[in-house]
Design a protein around this motif. Structure first.
Motif, PDB file in Angstrom:
ATOM      1  N   ALA A   1      17.154 -66.444  54.215  1.00 12.85           N
ATOM      2  CA  ALA A   1      17.039 -67.893  54.062  1.00 12.85           C
ATOM      3  C   ALA A   1      16.067 -68.279  52.952  1.00 12.85           C
ATOM      4  O   ALA A   1      16.269 -69.265  52.259  1.00 12.85           O
TER       5      ALA A   1
ATOM      6  N   PHE B   1      16.737 -63.983  58.880  1.00  2.00           N
ATOM      7  CA  PHE B   1      17.146 -64.101  60.284  1.00  2.00           C
ATOM      8  C   PHE B   1      18.122 -62.978  60.610  1.00  2.00           C
ATOM      9  O   PHE B   1      19.004 -62.683  59.805  1.00  2.00           O
TER      10      PHE B   1
ATOM     11  N   GLU C   1      19.373 -78.805  47.922  1.00  2.00           N
ATOM     12  CA  GLU C   1      20.516 -79.183  48.750  1.00  2.00           C
ATOM     13  C   GLU C   1      20.350 -78.608  50.162  1.00  2.00           C
ATOM     14  O   GLU C   1      19.496 -77.747  50.405  1.00  2.00           O
ATOM     15  N   SER C   2      21.188 -79.096  51.061  1.00  2.00           N
ATOM     16  CA  SER C   2      21.154 -78.647  52.442  1.00  2.00           C
ATOM     17  C   SER C   2      21.380 -77.137  52.514  1.00  2.00           C
ATOM     18  O   SER C   2      22.239 -76.598  51.824  1.00  2.00           O
ATOM     19  N   GLY C   3      20.558 -76.456  53.312  1.00  6.52           N
ATOM     20  CA  GLY C   3      20.718 -75.011  53.468  1.00  6.52           C
ATOM     21  C   GLY C   3      19.964 -74.199  52.428  1.00  6.52           C
ATOM     22  O   GLY C   3      20.072 -72.975  52.394  1.00  6.52           O
ATOM     23  N   SER C   4      19.154 -74.855  51.590  1.00  8.86           N
ATOM     24  CA  SER C   4      18.472 -74.106  50.527  1.00  8.86           C
ATOM     25  C   SER C   4      17.169 -73.460  50.994  1.00  8.86           C
ATOM     26  O   SER C   4      16.514 -72.767  50.218  1.00  8.86           O
ATOM     27  N   GLY C   5      16.777 -73.698  52.258  1.00  7.79           N
ATOM     28  CA  GLY C   5      15.603 -73.003  52.794  1.00  7.79           C
ATOM     29  C   GLY C   5      14.352 -73.856  52.882  1.00  7.79           C
ATOM     30  O   GLY C   5      13.254 -73.335  53.112  1.00  7.79           O
ATOM     31  N   LYS C   6      14.503 -75.162  52.768  1.00 10.67           N
ATOM     32  CA  LYS C   6      13.342 -76.065  52.798  1.00 10.67           C
ATOM     33  C   LYS C   6      12.681 -76.062  54.175  1.00 10.67           C
ATOM     34  O   LYS C   6      11.468 -75.870  54.300  1.00 10.67           O
ATOM     35  N   SER C   7      13.481 -76.290  55.215  1.00 16.87           N
ATOM     36  CA  SER C   7      12.907 -76.360  56.561  1.00 16.87           C
ATOM     37  C   SER C   7      12.367 -75.002  57.010  1.00 16.87           C
ATOM     38  O   SER C   7      11.340 -74.935  57.685  1.00 16.87           O
ATOM     39  N   VAL C   8      13.052 -73.946  56.631  1.00 20.17           N
ATOM     40  CA  VAL C   8      12.591 -72.610  57.026  1.00 20.17           C
ATOM     41  C   VAL C   8      11.243 -72.308  56.361  1.00 20.17           C
ATOM     42  O   VAL C   8      10.336 -71.748  56.996  1.00 20.17           O
TER      43      VAL C   8
ATOM     44  N   THR D   1      21.164 -62.232  62.658  1.00 20.47           N
ATOM     45  CA  THR D   1      22.193 -62.928  63.425  1.00 20.47           C
ATOM     46  C   THR D   1      23.272 -61.924  63.814  1.00 20.47           C
ATOM     47  O   THR D   1      23.270 -60.788  63.341  1.00 20.47           O
TER      48      THR D   1
HETATM   49  P1  ADP Z   1      17.353 -76.858  54.510  1.00 16.43           P
HETATM   50  O1  ADP Z   1      17.017 -76.635  53.042  1.00 16.43           O
HETATM   51  O2  ADP Z   1      18.568 -77.712  54.636  1.00 16.43           O
HETATM   52  O3  ADP Z   1      16.193 -77.358  55.302  1.00 16.43           O
HETATM   53  P2  ADP Z   1      17.111 -74.546  56.191  1.00 16.43           P
HETATM   54  O4  ADP Z   1      15.776 -74.119  55.729  1.00 16.43           O
HETATM   55  O5  ADP Z   1      17.188 -75.237  57.499  1.00 16.43           O
HETATM   56  O6  ADP Z   1      17.800 -75.431  55.055  1.00 16.43           O
HETATM   57  O7  ADP Z   1      18.077 -73.298  56.274  1.00 16.43           O
HETATM   58  C1  ADP Z   1      18.131 -72.289  55.273  1.00 16.43           C
HETATM   59  C2  ADP Z   1      19.123 -71.222  55.685  1.00 16.43           C
HETATM   60  O8  ADP Z   1      18.638 -70.512  56.807  1.00 16.43           O
HETATM   61  C3  ADP Z   1      20.477 -71.770  56.074  1.00 16.43           C
HETATM   62  O9  ADP Z   1      21.458 -70.918  55.548  1.00 16.43           O
HETATM   63  C4  ADP Z   1      20.464 -71.692  57.580  1.00 16.43           C
HETATM   64  O10 ADP Z   1      21.751 -71.501  58.090  1.00 16.43           O
HETATM   65  C5  ADP Z   1      19.584 -70.484  57.837  1.00 16.43           C
HETATM   66  N1  ADP Z   1      18.922 -70.586  59.157  1.00 16.43           N
HETATM   67  C6  ADP Z   1      17.992 -71.474  59.523  1.00 16.43           C
HETATM   68  N2  ADP Z   1      17.594 -71.279  60.803  1.00 16.43           N
HETATM   69  C7  ADP Z   1      18.308 -70.208  61.251  1.00 16.43           C
HETATM   70  C8  ADP Z   1      18.356 -69.493  62.497  1.00 16.43           C
HETATM   71  N3  ADP Z   1      17.602 -69.848  63.539  1.00 16.43           N
HETATM   72  N4  ADP Z   1      19.213 -68.462  62.576  1.00 16.43           N
HETATM   73  C9  ADP Z   1      19.983 -68.091  61.526  1.00 16.43           C
HETATM   74  N5  ADP Z   1      19.983 -68.707  60.336  1.00 16.43           N
HETATM   75  C10 ADP Z   1      19.157 -69.755  60.194  1.00 16.43           C
END
Ligand code: ADP
Ligand code: MG
Length: 257
Positions: free
Chosen positions: A24, A15, A43-50, A17
């Motif tokens: 990510a 990303f 853990e939270s922030g590990s890139g699962k949702s991305v 920013t």
């Molecule tokens: P999780 O494993 O909790 O699902 P995410 O995949 O949501 O984690 O996020 C992984 C990383 O990407 C995090 O550091 C988050 O801050 C970053 N991130 C996610 N979406 C964005 C965005 N739109 N802009 C900037 N950083 C992002």
């Protein structure tokens, strides 16, 4: 050899920013076969949702990019696919249950019609049959008095009930790949178990490949065949559930388990 249903190979997502580049996902790799359930843990922030968003093709192009790596569905490359083609896949082949149901539902259409729409558009059902099927699947996901609640709007439902509506919509689609991003976190334990049963039932029926993103190790052990452990956008370890529970190789995995 036939390609796997879904293959994620050395995927990188970043990303842009205001504070610079956020990396990510940094080399995510896994395969998903037909009828298989894998759990992505981390853990939270590990890139699962991305990772899930990249597979779905719903990353925001304004800020997100995929500098390298590949995602193939039945051998077809999804990275760089046009939005029109991706949307078509999202309709029928790859579906996702989001963490946040409110953002996924249309606030001005009653919940029943939103479920029925899935049967109409994707399965070509008549209006009447779509409504009947919608009420049935709403009952399946644990909505009491589904017929009476058909005409309710999303804001009239609790968070858990909205989650069930979204799950009903995705079950109606019978997708080849279903990504469930912490689908039951907001629900109580009994309903969680019901939903997992439903997803497994769908899988037996249609051979859906299921990617379950979760923190809940109880859920993982009971439904997944394989675990992919993520840390900081990378795979730390992956393998069969039983083997990993018995002998986790990675210190991070040991901590997690
Ligand atoms: P999780 O494993 O909790 O699902 P995410 O995949 O949501 O984690 O996020 C992984 C990383 O990407 C995090 O550091 C988050 O801050 C970053 N991130 C996610 N979406 C964005 C965005 N739109 N802009 C900037 N950083 C992002
Ligand atoms: Mg997440």
């Amino acid at each position: 050899m036939t390609p796997p249903l879904l293959r994620v190979d050395n995927l990188h997502v970043q990303f842009s920013t205001r504070d610079g580049i956020v990396r990510a996902v940094n080399g995510m790799t896994f395969d998903l076969n037909e009828g298989e359930t894998i759990a992505i843990l981390g853990e939270s922030g590990s890139g699962k949702s991305v990772t899930a968003q990249a597979i779905m093709g719903i990353l925001d192009p304004e800020v997100a990019s995929i500098p390298s790596g590949s995602i193939t569905f039945r051998g077809e490359e999804l990275v760089g696919l046009s939005e029109r083609k991706h949307r078509k896949l999202r309709g029928t082949d790859i579906a996702m249950i989001f963490q946040d149901a409110l953002s996924a539902l249309n606030p001005v259409i009653c919940v029943g019609d939103q479920v029925a729409e899935m049967f109409r558009v994707h399965a070509g059902a008549s209006r009447k049959s779509a409504k009947q099927q919608a009420i049935e699947v709403m009952g399946h996901v644990g909505i009491p008095a589904a017929a009476q609640r058909y005409g309710d709007y999303p804001h009239q439902f609790s968070g858990g009930m909205r989650q069930r509506i979204m799950i009903a919509m995705m079950i109606a689609l019978k997708p080849a790949v279903l990504i469930a991003d912490e689908p039951t976190t907001a629900l109580d334990v009994t309903v969680q178990a019901q939903i997992m049963d439903l997803l497994k039932e769908l899988q037996r029926e249609t051979g859906t490949g299921l990617i379950l993103i979760t923190h809940d190790l109880g859920v993982v052990a009971s439904v997944a065949e394989r675990i992919v452990v993520m840390y900081s956008g990378r795979v730390m370890e992956q393998g069969d559930v039983d083997a990993m529970y018995a002998h986790p190789a990675n210190p991070y995995t040991i901590g997690l388990l």
